[in-house]
Design a protein around this motif. Structure first.
Motif, mmCIF file in Angstrom:
data_model
loop_
_atom_site.group_PDB
_atom_site.id
_atom_site.type_symbol
_atom_site.label_atom_id
_atom_site.label_comp_id
_atom_site.label_asym_id
_atom_site.label_seq_id
_atom_site.Cartn_x
_atom_site.Cartn_y
_atom_site.Cartn_z
ATOM 1 N N UNK A 34 0.819 -1.435 -0.186
ATOM 2 C CA UNK A 34 0.254 -0.114 -0.005
ATOM 3 C C UNK A 34 0.680 1.451 0.269
ATOM 4 N N UNK A 35 1.592 1.312 0.647
ATOM 5 C CA UNK A 35 2.712 2.271 1.428
ATOM 6 C C UNK A 35 3.483 2.467 -0.549
ATOM 7 N N UNK A 36 3.614 1.269 -1.004
ATOM 8 C CA UNK A 36 4.151 1.630 -2.356
ATOM 9 C C UNK A 36 3.624 2.653 -3.469
ATOM 10 N N UNK A 37 2.616 1.967 -3.532
ATOM 11 C CA UNK A 37 2.021 2.248 -4.624
ATOM 12 C C UNK A 37 1.216 3.601 -4.609
ATOM 13 N N UNK A 38 1.192 4.483 -3.087
ATOM 14 C CA UNK A 38 0.799 5.743 -2.222
ATOM 15 C C UNK A 38 2.050 7.057 -3.185
ATOM 16 N N UNK A 39 3.817 5.881 -3.105
ATOM 17 C CA UNK A 39 4.755 6.592 -3.442
ATOM 18 C C UNK A 39 4.658 7.166 -5.606
ATOM 19 N N UNK A 40 4.598 5.932 -5.949
ATOM 20 C CA UNK A 40 4.435 5.631 -7.712
ATOM 21 C C UNK A 40 2.975 6.783 -7.784
ATOM 22 N N UNK A 41 2.033 6.635 -7.100
ATOM 23 C CA UNK A 41 0.994 7.754 -7.272
ATOM 24 C C UNK A 41 1.951 9.348 -7.107
ATOM 25 N N UNK A 42 2.293 9.425 -6.210
ATOM 26 C CA UNK A 42 2.679 11.103 -5.980
ATOM 27 C C UNK A 42 4.106 11.133 -6.967
ATOM 28 N N UNK A 43 4.526 10.515 -7.312
ATOM 29 C CA UNK A 43 5.886 10.623 -8.704
ATOM 30 C C UNK A 43 5.315 10.610 -10.278
#
Length: 161
Positions: free
Chosen positions: A1-10
């Motif tokens: 979940x944390x990884x998808x949030x980071x990708x979405x921000x990028x």
């Protein structure tokens, strides 16, 4: 979940940067000035024929853009086109003997106004806000030139017989 949030921000930041880059490019190509740039003065000129001159066409001195066409209208008395130009205030040293002509970029390119500075005499005034430039040369219309050539060629062959 944390990884998808980071990708979405990028991805979101790259999309935002791309939109900003496109906006900057649009403003550069359209030559849009700042909203509060009122550092111009207005000059007017009357022509016999303006060809395909348009509003926002450049006003150039020796190839350098010093202003833009802001309005094209028809004089109600003389029924001739009157062109209004906004010239940058940094170029405020044009004498009243200056002349303007409508020129074309290349053979069939866009039309622009060429401003030729006149001679400065002792009693000569400089052009100021709202002045008319008296010395004007109209646009050369390609269709008229072709018609004149065809008419002269046709006229010569009739007179020889």
């Amino acid at each position: 979940m944390q990884q998808t949030r980071k990708v979405e921000l990028w991805v979101g930041s790259f999309v935002l940067a791309g939109i900003c880059a496109i906006l900057v490019m649009i403003f550069q190509v359209a030559d849009v000035k700042g909203l509060g740039s009122n550092d111009t003065y207005t000059l007017k000129a009357e022509f016999d024929n303006i060809g395909s001159l348009k509003v926002r066409s450049p006003v150039k001195v020796g190839g350098v853009v010093v202003g833009r066409v802001t309005n094209i209208g028809l004089d109600s008395e003389s029924l001739l086109p009157v062109v209004t130009m906004a010239v940058s205030s940094t170029y405020n040293q044009f004498p009243e003997t200056s002349s303007v002509k409508i020129l074309t970029s290349g053979l069939i390119g866009e039309q622009y106004i060429g401003l030729t500075p006149g001679f400065v005499f002792d009693d000569e005034q400089m052009l100021v806000e709202g002045d008319y430039i008296e010395d004007t040369k109209s646009a050369l219309v390609l269709e008229d030139l072709i018609g004149q050539v065809l008419y002269s060629v046709g006229g010569n062959s009739d007179s020889e017989e």
